[in-house]
Design a protein around this motif. Structure first.
Motif, short mmCIF file in Angstrom:
data_model
loop_
_atom_site.label_atom_id
_atom_site.label_comp_id
_atom_site.label_asym_id
_atom_site.label_seq_id
_atom_site.Cartn_x
_atom_site.Cartn_y
_atom_site.Cartn_z
N GLU A 173 86.06 69.87 115.81
CA GLU A 173 85.83 70.67 117.02
C GLU A 173 86.36 69.95 118.25
OE1 GLU A 173 81.69 72.68 115.32
OE2 GLU A 173 81.63 71.35 117.07
N GLY A 174 86.16 68.62 118.27
CA GLY A 174 86.67 67.84 119.39
C GLY A 174 88.18 67.89 119.48
N VAL A 175 88.84 67.83 118.33
CA VAL A 175 90.30 67.90 118.30
C VAL A 175 90.79 69.24 118.84
CG1 VAL A 175 92.33 67.96 116.79
CG2 VAL A 175 90.54 66.26 116.40
N ILE A 176 90.14 70.31 118.41
CA ILE A 176 90.53 71.65 118.88
C ILE A 176 90.37 71.75 120.39
CG2 ILE A 176 89.93 74.11 118.80
CD1 ILE A 176 89.18 73.64 115.82
N TYR A 177 89.27 71.22 120.91
CA TYR A 177 89.05 71.25 122.36
C TYR A 177 90.07 70.39 123.08
CZ TYR A 177 86.98 70.26 126.89
OH TYR A 177 86.79 70.09 128.24
N MET A 178 90.38 69.23 122.52
CA MET A 178 91.33 68.32 123.15
C MET A 178 92.70 68.98 123.29
SD MET A 178 92.58 64.56 121.80
CE MET A 178 93.33 65.24 120.30
N VAL A 179 93.12 69.70 122.25
CA VAL A 179 94.46 70.30 122.25
C VAL A 179 94.51 71.60 123.05
CG1 VAL A 179 96.27 71.28 120.78
CG2 VAL A 179 95.03 69.22 120.04
N THR A 180 93.48 72.44 122.89
CA THR A 180 93.54 73.79 123.47
C THR A 180 92.72 73.97 124.74
OG1 THR A 180 91.65 74.64 122.21
CG2 THR A 180 93.82 74.70 121.14
#
Length: 219
Positions: free
Chosen positions: A204-211
């Motif tokens: 979830e953190g990765v998705i937030y970081m990218v998008t």
């Protein structure tokens, strides 16, 4: 320009520390479950001792992240990278705590013969380790799709946990010692299920970081 180069070098160093932390945590999961399966108290103690190094890395990442925010005044996208690193480090630290919890269960059983051969618990451990590797790959690659697939793997861990819990509860009867051990094994499975949840948090953190958008993978 020099400040900007230094900033990105610091971000790279932050990522390197985070990945090293992840590898150490993955090793702790393996060691804890292996110690339990083989009733290896020495390995269990080494797993518990390894948590000190994880705590030190957590502090290092926190300090460097806050220093970057305070001194560099990062843009929104860079700020997401730093905040995500902090969040991932927190999840890794909690995963390490669960590995310690499992190692302590090994010590608590004190060499007792296992009532039920460990089959599903090692399988859960393998899945959570694979999830952890996948989540960190998603982080280094900035790969949203890879991060999103963690939800499916989490479902698989949940199913194993549910099935094992039912099996263990059926084995419980009037023997207090047996019930005590079965409870400890049930706790072990619960800790591994929580490890899987923390890896989906990383996704979830990765998705937030990218998008810049938040997505719940623990549904």
């Amino acid at each position: 320009m020099d400040n900007r180069i230094n900033f990105h070098q610091s971000l790279d160093q932050l990522q390197e520390t985070l990945l090293h932390m992840g590898k150490q945590v993955e090793s702790m999961i393996f060691q804890a479950v292996d110690a339990l399966a083989r009733q290896d108290e020495n390995l269990a103690r080494r797993t518990i001792e390894a948590d000190d190094q994880i705590d030190e890395m957590m502090i290092h990442i926190e300090e460097n992240s806050l220093r970057l925010i305070a001194l560099q005044q990062p843009m929104a996208s860079d700020l997401r990278i730093i905040s995500t690193a902090l969040k991932i480090a927190t999840d890794l630290e909690r995963i390490a705590d669960h590995a310690v919890d499992i190692a302590k269960i090994c010590l608590r059983l004190n060499g007792e013969a296992l009532v039920k051969p460990l089959v599903d618990i090692p399988r859960m451990a393998e899945l959570t380790q694979a999830m952890l590797r996948e989540s960190l790959l998603a982080y280094t690659e900035r790969n949203v799709h890879r991060a999103a697939t963690l939800a499916e793997k989490d479902d698989e861990v949940d199913k194993l946990y549910s099935g094992l819990a039912n099996d263990l509860l059926k084995l419980m009867g009037s023997d207090i010692a047996v019930n005590r051990q079965l409870t400890q094994l049930l706790l072990t499975a619960h800790f591994l299920e929580r490890v899987a949840d923390h890896t989906t948090n990383i996704g979830e953190g990765v998705i937030y970081m990218v998008t810049g958008k938040r997505k719940d993978l623990n549904i």
